[in-house]
Design a protein around this motif. Sequence first.
Motif, PDB file in Angstrom:
ATOM      1  N   ALA A 502       0.736  -1.202  -0.067  1.00  0.00           N
ATOM      2  CA  ALA A 502      -0.074   0.059  -0.045  1.00  0.00           C
ATOM      3  C   ALA A 502       0.965   1.302  -0.065  1.00  0.00           C
ATOM      4  CB  ALA A 502      -0.969   0.033   1.326  1.00  0.00           C
ATOM      5  N   ARG A 503       1.891   1.224   0.808  1.00  0.00           N
ATOM      6  CA  ARG A 503       2.726   2.226   0.902  1.00  0.00           C
ATOM      7  C   ARG A 503       3.419   2.587  -0.650  1.00  0.00           C
ATOM      8  NH1 ARG A 503       7.183   1.443   5.417  1.00  0.00           N
ATOM      9  NH2 ARG A 503       7.912  -0.299   3.945  1.00  0.00           N
ATOM     10  N   ALA A 504       3.845   1.601  -1.204  1.00  0.00           N
ATOM     11  CA  ALA A 504       4.616   1.586  -2.555  1.00  0.00           C
ATOM     12  C   ALA A 504       3.355   2.514  -3.533  1.00  0.00           C
ATOM     13  CB  ALA A 504       5.150   0.579  -3.264  1.00  0.00           C
ATOM     14  N   LEU A 505       2.085   1.984  -3.712  1.00  0.00           N
ATOM     15  CA  LEU A 505       1.335   2.262  -4.494  1.00  0.00           C
ATOM     16  C   LEU A 505       0.647   3.502  -4.311  1.00  0.00           C
ATOM     17  CD1 LEU A 505      -0.739  -1.295  -4.769  1.00  0.00           C
ATOM     18  CD2 LEU A 505       0.814  -0.032  -6.452  1.00  0.00           C
ATOM     19  N   LEU A 506       0.551   3.964  -2.879  1.00  0.00           N
ATOM     20  CA  LEU A 506      -0.084   5.376  -2.580  1.00  0.00           C
ATOM     21  C   LEU A 506       0.718   6.508  -3.397  1.00  0.00           C
ATOM     22  CD1 LEU A 506      -1.912   6.776  -0.612  1.00  0.00           C
ATOM     23  CD2 LEU A 506       0.013   6.827   0.898  1.00  0.00           C
ATOM     24  N   ALA A 507       2.050   6.338  -3.844  1.00  0.00           N
ATOM     25  CA  ALA A 507       2.813   7.485  -4.399  1.00  0.00           C
ATOM     26  C   ALA A 507       2.337   7.689  -5.945  1.00  0.00           C
ATOM     27  CB  ALA A 507       4.254   7.244  -4.252  1.00  0.00           C
ATOM     28  N   LYS A 508       1.338   6.740  -6.503  1.00  0.00           N
ATOM     29  CA  LYS A 508       0.815   6.488  -7.887  1.00  0.00           C
ATOM     30  C   LYS A 508       2.234   6.948  -8.764  1.00  0.00           C
ATOM     31  CE  LYS A 508      -3.585   8.618  -6.480  1.00  0.00           C
ATOM     32  NZ  LYS A 508      -4.545   9.507  -6.881  1.00  0.00           N
ATOM     33  N   PRO A 509       3.308   5.845  -8.581  1.00  0.00           N
ATOM     34  CA  PRO A 509       4.368   6.152  -9.500  1.00  0.00           C
ATOM     35  C   PRO A 509       4.173   5.674 -10.831  1.00  0.00           C
ATOM     36  CG  PRO A 509       4.202   3.963  -8.154  1.00  0.00           C
ATOM     37  CD  PRO A 509       3.055   4.728  -7.733  1.00  0.00           C
ATOM     38  N   ALA A 510       4.902   6.258 -11.921  1.00  0.00           N
ATOM     39  CA  ALA A 510       4.850   6.002 -13.293  1.00  0.00           C
ATOM     40  C   ALA A 510       5.603   4.567 -13.586  1.00  0.00           C
ATOM     41  CB  ALA A 510       5.746   6.840 -14.129  1.00  0.00           C
ATOM     42  N   ILE A 511       6.480   4.221 -12.498  1.00  0.00           N
ATOM     43  CA  ILE A 511       6.998   3.043 -12.716  1.00  0.00           C
ATOM     44  C   ILE A 511       7.091   2.131 -11.365  1.00  0.00           C
ATOM     45  CG2 ILE A 511       9.210   1.556 -12.896  1.00  0.00           C
ATOM     46  CD1 ILE A 511      10.244   3.902 -14.930  1.00  0.00           C
ATOM     47  N   LEU A 512       6.440   1.002 -11.362  1.00  0.00           N
ATOM     48  CA  LEU A 512       6.179   0.283  -9.999  1.00  0.00           C
ATOM     49  C   LEU A 512       6.962  -0.951 -10.192  1.00  0.00           C
ATOM     50  CD1 LEU A 512       4.405   0.360  -7.462  1.00  0.00           C
ATOM     51  CD2 LEU A 512       2.662  -1.148  -8.861  1.00  0.00           C
ATOM     52  N   ILE A 513       7.691  -1.274  -9.084  1.00  0.00           N
ATOM     53  CA  ILE A 513       8.447  -2.265  -8.868  1.00  0.00           C
ATOM     54  C   ILE A 513       8.298  -3.202  -7.714  1.00  0.00           C
ATOM     55  CG2 ILE A 513      10.866  -2.926  -8.409  1.00  0.00           C
ATOM     56  CD1 ILE A 513      11.975  -0.522 -10.103  1.00  0.00           C
ATOM     57  N   LEU A 514       8.006  -4.383  -7.954  1.00  0.00           N
ATOM     58  CA  LEU A 514       7.577  -5.161  -7.063  1.00  0.00           C
ATOM     59  C   LEU A 514       8.594  -6.628  -6.933  1.00  0.00           C
ATOM     60  CD1 LEU A 514       3.673  -5.337  -7.829  1.00  0.00           C
ATOM     61  CD2 LEU A 514       5.135  -3.989  -6.230  1.00  0.00           C
ATOM     62  N   ASP A 515       9.317  -6.541  -5.901  1.00  0.00           N
ATOM     63  CA  ASP A 515      10.304  -7.506  -5.866  1.00  0.00           C
ATOM     64  C   ASP A 515       9.480  -8.673  -4.907  1.00  0.00           C
ATOM     65  OD1 ASP A 515      12.461  -9.681  -5.309  1.00  0.00           O
ATOM     66  OD2 ASP A 515      13.769  -7.662  -4.853  1.00  0.00           O
ATOM     67  N   GLU A 516       9.236  -9.938  -5.392  1.00  0.00           N
ATOM     68  CA  GLU A 516       8.591 -11.119  -4.452  1.00  0.00           C
ATOM     69  C   GLU A 516       7.551 -10.259  -3.662  1.00  0.00           C
ATOM     70  OE1 GLU A 516       8.959 -13.794  -4.869  1.00  0.00           O
ATOM     71  OE2 GLU A 516      11.207 -14.321  -5.770  1.00  0.00           O
ATOM     72  N   ALA A 517       6.766  -9.592  -3.978  1.00  0.00           N
ATOM     73  CA  ALA A 517       5.648  -8.771  -3.605  1.00  0.00           C
ATOM     74  C   ALA A 517       4.819  -9.616  -2.641  1.00  0.00           C
ATOM     75  CB  ALA A 517       4.763  -7.890  -4.394  1.00  0.00           C
ATOM     76  N   THR A 518       4.497 -10.889  -3.366  1.00  0.00           N
ATOM     77  CA  THR A 518       3.399 -11.786  -2.838  1.00  0.00           C
ATOM     78  C   THR A 518       4.045 -13.024  -2.275  1.00  0.00           C
ATOM     79  OG1 THR A 518       3.196 -12.737  -5.000  1.00  0.00           O
ATOM     80  CG2 THR A 518       1.756 -10.885  -4.198  1.00  0.00           C
ATOM     81  N   SER A 519       5.298 -12.972  -1.724  1.00  0.00           N
ATOM     82  CA  SER A 519       6.137 -14.103  -1.407  1.00  0.00           C
ATOM     83  C   SER A 519       5.490 -14.855  -0.350  1.00  0.00           C
ATOM     84  CB  SER A 519       7.614 -14.026  -1.135  1.00  0.00           C
ATOM     85  OG  SER A 519       7.778 -12.994  -0.652  1.00  0.00           O
ATOM     86  N   SER A 520       5.227 -13.699   0.737  1.00  0.00           N
ATOM     87  CA  SER A 520       4.584 -14.100   2.294  1.00  0.00           C
ATOM     88  C   SER A 520       2.946 -14.250   2.331  1.00  0.00           C
ATOM     89  CB  SER A 520       5.447 -13.457   3.211  1.00  0.00           C
ATOM     90  OG  SER A 520       6.920 -13.451   2.975  1.00  0.00           O
ATOM     91  N   ILE A 521       2.476 -14.145   1.082  1.00  0.00           N
ATOM     92  CA  ILE A 521       1.160 -13.959   1.306  1.00  0.00           C
ATOM     93  C   ILE A 521       0.237 -15.259   1.045  1.00  0.00           C
ATOM     94  CG2 ILE A 521      -1.082 -13.007   0.290  1.00  0.00           C
ATOM     95  CD1 ILE A 521       0.578 -10.514  -0.059  1.00  0.00           C
TER      96      ILE A 521
END
Length: 599
Positions: A502-521
């Motif tokens: 949520a913190r990363a997405l709140l900034a509304k970036p032009a480039i979004l980088i997710l490194d193993e974003a769902t590895s622990s879900i």
Amino acid sequence: MARNKFDVDEELQTLFNGQHLKRLMGYIRPHRKALTITVMLMIISSIALLLGPYLVREAIDHKIPDKDVDGLIMISIGLALAMLTSSVCLKFRIRLMSSVAQKIIYTLREDIFLHLQKLPFSYFDNRPHGKIIIRVVNYVNALNDLLQNGIINVITDMFSLIFIVIFMFAIDVRLTLISMVGLPVLIVVTFLLKRAQRIRWQRVSSKQSNLNAYVHESICGIKVTQSFAREEENKNIFNTCNSAYKKSWMSAVRLVHLMWPISENISTLSISLLFYMGTSWLAYGEYIITVGTLVAFVSYIGRFWGPIMNLSNFYNQIIMAMAYLERIFETLDEEIVVKDQKDAYPIPTIAGSVTFSNVGFAYEENNPILKGINFHVEAGERIALVGSTGSGKTTIINLISRFYDIQEGDIFVDGHDIQKVTLASLRQQMGIMMQDTFIFSGTIMDNIRYGKRDATEEEIIQAAKEVKAHDFIMKMQDGYQTEVNERGSRLSVGQRQLISFARALLAKPAILILDEATSSIDTKTEMALQEGLERLLEGRTSFVVAHRLATIKNADRIFYIRDGRIIEAGTHEELIDLGGAYYKLFMTQYEILNNDIAL
């Protein structure tokens, strides 16, 4: 570079030299007004105290023999005023120098912290964090006594010494020369001990750093320690580090405390010689010396050796401070490898296209991680990076954010060479969720707002809803105002990742980088998250490092990385039809997923 450990002494890259003291003076110079006032106060205090023996001499040699009661009263009042003046000056000196010392320490600590913020990841990868923390806190604090007392004392002691010598020569030149006979011996001894003292204090700083590193490591890994019942073994390791620190400290202190008895003995012998010669001259009458003169001189000789011993103590302080100054300035001199070039310009608002042109990169020399990487990603395109652990996936996204500088090739964002734009303007337009999620101490709302400090409460809640974090947050005692501990210890691993997302997405970036974003879900949560991800990734360039099929399948293109090269690239369907490395990965995970559903 091999990672330094808690049981490995740090080796200084730059030895102490006069420039270090010069640099320290640079921190002191802005406070020269306060220092001047303090020196003046101490000079007044010294003069007031030095009047005492002179007034006593006048009383013994003139007022008492002449039975001048009024004169004795005036001398008594003069002595009282001298003592009062000295006490008042000393009081204000302590207050003023305490304030100045803390301001200098504040600035020095601030400079170290700000410098650490700019150092590359490699600096933190190569040493225990405990050895970094100790430089910011303990080593800077160790300079407090030097700044608060040492420097101002040496200035005032020098002035006091000059005034004392003037008074002594004014009373009797011969007695003055006798008083100074032990001074050359003290100077020789001091310089003989210099090198040994410095080496021992360097050893103290190394052992203290090792101890701090192990304590930090142990606290961070306390759950693992207790899970494997390693308390007793860890206690033994701690005791080894603690004993090494104690041993080095005692060795250094023994040498420091050697200076005081040496100075004291030389002082005592000098005073004894003075008494012997003075009483001899009184007895034989060969030289005209009054009793008052001898009494005054004895008082002055005590005051003469006082500053001398203070100066030797200051020398000890300098030697001890050297060990810490070396570490502090070594940190400040650590090269900021990833930094803005002199002609760097702010990158304008970006659409999000990314190009790698023959990019090569290595963390260590002769051990390349990426080899000739070439690709172009259009703005809004979604790229999945897959491959085995250590293949170079995370390295690619670290290079896009310019956390490291490449050794070969070029990287462009919207046609701008990222080496030539300012770091802040580049990273402000990126949303980055690293593999190692970090939650700061504070509220959940503050953690989500971390990447966009002006975000409203409504925006924060909306971002949390879109990543499916809102429901579990509202179930907590204080909702978004729930206080979380450092590293989010009150949250599950999956909850921490959702908050970080949520913190990363709140900034509304032009480039979004997710490194193993769902590895622990868990799989159920991930499936619920996919709908939010689809809406959020739409219209943004995204690079997703993942192993799970649900995250990979909907990518516009998939890059399969092996040994630092892109060996396959295409859509999910294209790579399945190819029947290569990606096909094998897909079939393996497909079977695992089917088995999970069946269970």
